[in-house]
Design a protein around this motif. Structure first.
Motif, PDB file in Angstrom:
ATOM      1  N   GLY A  17       0.790  -1.222   0.000  1.00  0.00           N
ATOM      2  CA  GLY A  17       0.000   0.000   0.000  1.00  0.00           C
ATOM      3  C   GLY A  17       0.823   1.273   0.000  1.00  0.00           C
ATOM      4  O   GLY A  17       0.292   2.362   0.188  1.00  0.00           O
ATOM      5  N   GLU A  18       2.120   1.163  -0.241  1.00  0.00           N
ATOM      6  CA  GLU A  18       3.001   2.334  -0.255  1.00  0.00           C
ATOM      7  C   GLU A  18       2.884   3.119  -1.559  1.00  0.00           C
ATOM      8  O   GLU A  18       3.175   4.313  -1.594  1.00  0.00           O
ATOM      9  CB  GLU A  18       4.457   1.909  -0.051  1.00  0.00           C
ATOM     10  CG  GLU A  18       4.719   1.271   1.295  1.00  0.00           C
ATOM     11  CD  GLU A  18       6.094   0.644   1.391  1.00  0.00           C
ATOM     12  OE1 GLU A  18       6.915   0.773   0.444  1.00  0.00           O
ATOM     13  OE2 GLU A  18       6.368   0.004   2.426  1.00  0.00           O
ATOM     14  N   ILE A  19       2.511   2.424  -2.621  1.00  0.00           N
ATOM     15  CA  ILE A  19       2.331   3.041  -3.939  1.00  0.00           C
ATOM     16  C   ILE A  19       0.928   2.678  -4.397  1.00  0.00           C
ATOM     17  O   ILE A  19       0.541   1.498  -4.349  1.00  0.00           O
ATOM     18  CB  ILE A  19       3.384   2.522  -4.941  1.00  0.00           C
ATOM     19  CG1 ILE A  19       4.788   2.927  -4.489  1.00  0.00           C
ATOM     20  CG2 ILE A  19       3.096   3.026  -6.353  1.00  0.00           C
ATOM     21  CD1 ILE A  19       5.902   2.356  -5.346  1.00  0.00           C
ATOM     22  N   PRO A  20       0.152   3.660  -4.858  1.00  0.00           N
ATOM     23  CA  PRO A  20      -1.208   3.344  -5.316  1.00  0.00           C
ATOM     24  C   PRO A  20      -1.208   2.622  -6.665  1.00  0.00           C
ATOM     25  O   PRO A  20      -0.238   2.692  -7.426  1.00  0.00           O
ATOM     26  CB  PRO A  20      -1.865   4.721  -5.441  1.00  0.00           C
ATOM     27  CG  PRO A  20      -0.733   5.658  -5.696  1.00  0.00           C
ATOM     28  CD  PRO A  20       0.454   5.090  -4.954  1.00  0.00           C
ATOM     29  N   CYS A  21      -2.299   1.937  -6.928  1.00  0.00           N
ATOM     30  CA  CYS A  21      -2.486   1.299  -8.223  1.00  0.00           C
ATOM     31  C   CYS A  21      -3.959   1.412  -8.603  1.00  0.00           C
ATOM     32  O   CYS A  21      -4.809   1.644  -7.741  1.00  0.00           O
ATOM     33  CB  CYS A  21      -2.054  -0.170  -8.196  1.00  0.00           C
ATOM     34  SG  CYS A  21      -3.118  -1.245  -7.203  1.00  0.00           S
ATOM     35  N   LYS A  22      -4.225   1.257  -9.877  1.00  0.00           N
ATOM     36  CA  LYS A  22      -5.604   1.254 -10.369  1.00  0.00           C
ATOM     37  C   LYS A  22      -6.055  -0.212 -10.396  1.00  0.00           C
ATOM     38  O   LYS A  22      -5.877  -0.920 -11.368  1.00  0.00           O
ATOM     39  CB  LYS A  22      -5.679   1.900 -11.751  1.00  0.00           C
ATOM     40  CG  LYS A  22      -7.089   2.112 -12.229  1.00  0.00           C
ATOM     41  CD  LYS A  22      -7.109   2.861 -13.552  1.00  0.00           C
ATOM     42  CE  LYS A  22      -8.535   2.913 -14.080  1.00  0.00           C
ATOM     43  NZ  LYS A  22      -8.560   3.434 -15.449  1.00  0.00           N
ATOM     44  N   LYS A  23      -6.608  -0.638  -9.262  1.00  0.00           N
ATOM     45  CA  LYS A  23      -6.940  -2.048  -9.040  1.00  0.00           C
ATOM     46  C   LYS A  23      -8.083  -2.523  -9.931  1.00  0.00           C
ATOM     47  O   LYS A  23      -9.078  -1.836 -10.110  1.00  0.00           O
ATOM     48  CB  LYS A  23      -7.327  -2.250  -7.573  1.00  0.00           C
ATOM     49  CG  LYS A  23      -7.478  -3.697  -7.165  1.00  0.00           C
ATOM     50  CD  LYS A  23      -7.986  -3.889  -5.752  1.00  0.00           C
ATOM     51  CE  LYS A  23      -7.294  -3.037  -4.728  1.00  0.00           C
ATOM     52  NZ  LYS A  23      -7.764  -3.316  -3.362  1.00  0.00           N
ATOM     53  N   VAL A  24      -7.905  -3.734 -10.458  1.00  0.00           N
ATOM     54  CA  VAL A  24      -8.924  -4.406 -11.257  1.00  0.00           C
ATOM     55  C   VAL A  24      -9.538  -5.550 -10.457  1.00  0.00           C
ATOM     56  O   VAL A  24     -10.735  -5.811 -10.532  1.00  0.00           O
ATOM     57  CB  VAL A  24      -8.316  -4.958 -12.575  1.00  0.00           C
ATOM     58  CG1 VAL A  24      -9.311  -5.813 -13.339  1.00  0.00           C
ATOM     59  CG2 VAL A  24      -7.791  -3.822 -13.442  1.00  0.00           C
ATOM     60  N   TYR A  25      -8.710  -6.229  -9.667  1.00  0.00           N
ATOM     61  CA  TYR A  25      -9.135  -7.462  -8.992  1.00  0.00           C
ATOM     62  C   TYR A  25      -8.202  -7.717  -7.810  1.00  0.00           C
ATOM     63  O   TYR A  25      -7.007  -7.418  -7.875  1.00  0.00           O
ATOM     64  CB  TYR A  25      -9.053  -8.621  -9.989  1.00  0.00           C
ATOM     65  CG  TYR A  25      -9.303  -9.980  -9.410  1.00  0.00           C
ATOM     66  CD1 TYR A  25     -10.591 -10.488  -9.311  1.00  0.00           C
ATOM     67  CD2 TYR A  25      -8.253 -10.775  -8.967  1.00  0.00           C
ATOM     68  CE1 TYR A  25     -10.828 -11.759  -8.785  1.00  0.00           C
ATOM     69  CE2 TYR A  25      -8.486 -12.042  -8.437  1.00  0.00           C
ATOM     70  CZ  TYR A  25      -9.771 -12.517  -8.348  1.00  0.00           C
ATOM     71  OH  TYR A  25     -10.008 -13.761  -7.829  1.00  0.00           O
ATOM     72  N   GLU A  26      -8.759  -8.315  -6.753  1.00  0.00           N
ATOM     73  CA  GLU A  26      -7.933  -8.741  -5.633  1.00  0.00           C
ATOM     74  C   GLU A  26      -8.567  -9.959  -4.984  1.00  0.00           C
ATOM     75  O   GLU A  26      -9.782 -10.031  -4.845  1.00  0.00           O
ATOM     76  CB  GLU A  26      -7.784  -7.620  -4.604  1.00  0.00           C
ATOM     77  CG  GLU A  26      -6.833  -7.973  -3.480  1.00  0.00           C
ATOM     78  CD  GLU A  26      -6.467  -6.797  -2.595  1.00  0.00           C
ATOM     79  OE1 GLU A  26      -5.511  -6.930  -1.807  1.00  0.00           O
ATOM     80  OE2 GLU A  26      -7.144  -5.756  -2.677  1.00  0.00           O
ATOM     81  N   SER A  27      -7.717 -10.914  -4.603  1.00  0.00           N
ATOM     82  CA  SER A  27      -8.150 -12.101  -3.873  1.00  0.00           C
ATOM     83  C   SER A  27      -7.138 -12.346  -2.759  1.00  0.00           C
ATOM     84  O   SER A  27      -6.213 -11.553  -2.565  1.00  0.00           O
ATOM     85  CB  SER A  27      -8.212 -13.314  -4.822  1.00  0.00           C
ATOM     86  OG  SER A  27      -6.896 -13.687  -5.222  1.00  0.00           O
ATOM     87  N   ASP A  28      -7.284 -13.450  -2.066  1.00  0.00           N
ATOM     88  CA  ASP A  28      -6.331 -13.792  -1.009  1.00  0.00           C
ATOM     89  C   ASP A  28      -4.917 -13.981  -1.547  1.00  0.00           C
ATOM     90  O   ASP A  28      -3.940 -13.757  -0.839  1.00  0.00           O
ATOM     91  CB  ASP A  28      -6.750 -15.072  -0.288  1.00  0.00           C
ATOM     92  CG  ASP A  28      -7.991 -14.895   0.570  1.00  0.00           C
ATOM     93  OD1 ASP A  28      -8.350 -13.730   0.864  1.00  0.00           O
ATOM     94  OD2 ASP A  28      -8.602 -15.914   0.938  1.00  0.00           O
TER      95      ASP A  28
END
Length: 123
Positions: A17-28
């Motif tokens: 979480g130190e650098i932002p991103c344009k998230k598309v998807y996240e899982s475990d």
């Protein structure tokens, strides 16, 4: 040969979480986000959350759950971004000779235009 993971690489910093991103998807087990320098109209990176340098390292040391999680994430991301039809390319560069730029395993999902043949014929 054991691989040494660099915890300061840009993808490790994104995961923390130190650098932002344009998230598309996240899982475990995986995170997917838009590439900041897209090579095609749709260019998403899918990375495992674990500290793996490249495909070789991941395939040798990741758990079955991590492996399944990354593969499932790639398919889900392709569907989410509308790339499943008419098609897309998944690419992972492994090591310096393959021009891997970030020492954290990542899959590129390319779509949005005709991608042509995979590679030219060898010499």
């Amino acid at each position: 040969m054991a691989k040494t993971y660099d915890t300061g690489n840009i993808f490790a910093r994104i995961l923390r979480g130190e650098i932002p991103c344009k998230k598309v998807y996240e899982s475990d087990h995986a995170l997917a986000f838009h590439d900041i320098n897209p090579q095609t109209p749709t260019h998403v990176l899918v990375i495992p959350k674990g500290p793996y340098v490249d495909w070789d390292h991941f395939s040798a040391e990741a758990s079955e759950a991590e492996i399944a999680g990354l593969i499932r994430a790639a398919g889900e991301v392709a569907r989410l971004v509308g790339a499943a039809e008419p098609g897309y390319r998944v690419l992972s560069n492994c090591g310096e000779a393959a021009h891997q730029e970030v020492p954290h395993l990542h899959l590129h999902i390319f779509a949005g235009r005709d991608l042509g043949r995979m590679i030219g014929k060898g010499e």
